[in-house]
Scaffold this motif. Structure first.
Motif, mmCIF file in Angstrom:
data_model
loop_
_atom_site.group_PDB
_atom_site.id
_atom_site.type_symbol
_atom_site.label_atom_id
_atom_site.label_comp_id
_atom_site.label_asym_id
_atom_site.label_seq_id
_atom_site.Cartn_x
_atom_site.Cartn_y
_atom_site.Cartn_z
ATOM 1 N N THR A 110 31.954 39.665 44.590
ATOM 2 C CA THR A 110 32.915 39.203 45.596
ATOM 3 C C THR A 110 34.237 38.750 44.985
ATOM 4 O O THR A 110 35.061 38.172 45.680
ATOM 5 N N ILE A 111 34.427 38.997 43.702
ATOM 6 C CA ILE A 111 35.669 38.598 43.041
ATOM 7 C C ILE A 111 36.356 39.836 42.465
ATOM 8 O O ILE A 111 35.721 40.855 42.223
ATOM 9 N N SER A 112 37.640 39.718 42.249
ATOM 10 C CA SER A 112 38.404 40.812 41.650
ATOM 11 C C SER A 112 39.061 40.319 40.373
ATOM 12 O O SER A 112 39.849 39.369 40.411
ATOM 13 N N PRO A 113 38.746 40.945 39.244
ATOM 14 C CA PRO A 113 39.402 40.537 37.998
ATOM 15 C C PRO A 113 40.828 41.068 37.933
ATOM 16 O O PRO A 113 41.101 42.197 38.321
ATOM 17 N N LYS A 114 41.728 40.221 37.480
ATOM 18 C CA LYS A 114 43.132 40.595 37.305
ATOM 19 C C LYS A 114 43.341 41.168 35.902
ATOM 20 O O LYS A 114 44.085 42.124 35.716
ATOM 21 N N ALA A 115 42.665 40.547 34.919
ATOM 22 C CA ALA A 115 42.768 40.991 33.530
ATOM 23 C C ALA A 115 41.453 40.692 32.819
ATOM 24 O O ALA A 115 40.808 39.689 33.088
ATOM 25 N N ILE A 116 41.065 41.597 31.913
ATOM 26 C CA ILE A 116 39.849 41.432 31.117
ATOM 27 C C ILE A 116 40.212 41.767 29.679
ATOM 28 O O ILE A 116 40.717 42.854 29.399
ATOM 29 N N LYS A 117 39.951 40.818 28.773
ATOM 30 C CA LYS A 117 40.326 41.015 27.372
ATOM 31 C C LYS A 117 39.232 40.503 26.455
ATOM 32 O O LYS A 117 38.657 39.438 26.692
ATOM 33 N N ILE A 159 38.023 36.690 31.242
ATOM 34 C CA ILE A 159 38.249 37.352 32.522
ATOM 35 C C ILE A 159 39.132 36.467 33.387
ATOM 36 O O ILE A 159 38.773 35.335 33.700
ATOM 37 N N THR A 160 40.312 36.986 33.732
ATOM 38 C CA THR A 160 41.238 36.281 34.620
ATOM 39 C C THR A 160 41.044 36.841 36.021
ATOM 40 O O THR A 160 41.138 38.047 36.233
ATOM 41 N N LEU A 161 40.754 35.945 36.974
ATOM 42 C CA LEU A 161 40.509 36.381 38.341
ATOM 43 C C LEU A 161 41.802 36.580 39.112
ATOM 44 O O LEU A 161 42.804 35.918 38.842
ATOM 45 N N ASP A 162 41.753 37.461 40.107
ATOM 46 C CA ASP A 162 42.909 37.747 40.948
ATOM 47 C C ASP A 162 43.318 36.521 41.765
ATOM 48 O O ASP A 162 44.486 36.261 41.945
ATOM 49 N N LYS A 163 42.323 35.766 42.256
ATOM 50 C CA LYS A 163 42.592 34.529 42.957
ATOM 51 C C LYS A 163 41.504 33.516 42.635
ATOM 52 O O LYS A 163 40.399 33.896 42.258
ATOM 53 N N PRO A 164 41.784 32.216 42.759
ATOM 54 C CA PRO A 164 40.810 31.192 42.360
ATOM 55 C C PRO A 164 39.540 31.240 43.208
ATOM 56 O O PRO A 164 39.566 31.645 44.372
#
Length: 64
Positions: A20-27, A56-61
């Motif tokens: 249910t989440i969308s990652p903005k960036a994955i490194k 993992i940076t999420l698209d929104k909190p």
């Protein structure tokens, strides 16, 4: 993520599913590799007997 094959080491493919989440960036923190999730999934190759630490940076909190 850790390759659990330390007795008989082999390369492994890990699948990460984002429900249910969308990652903005994955490194990868150590190697610096960047990844992109496709259709809510990410396949990451684990080195033989090794590990990866993903930031993992999420698209929104996340909310309650």
């Amino acid at each position: 993520m850790v390759d659990g094959g330390y007795i008989n080491p082999q390369s492994a493919l890990a699948e990460v599913t984002f429900n249910t989440i969308s990652p903005k960036a994955i490194k990868d923190i150590l190697a610096g590799d960047e990844f992109t999730a496709t259709n809510g999934k990410l396949n990451v190759q684990l080195p033989t007997g090794g590990f990866r630490f993903l930031d993992i940076t999420l698209d929104k909190p996340l909310t309650d």
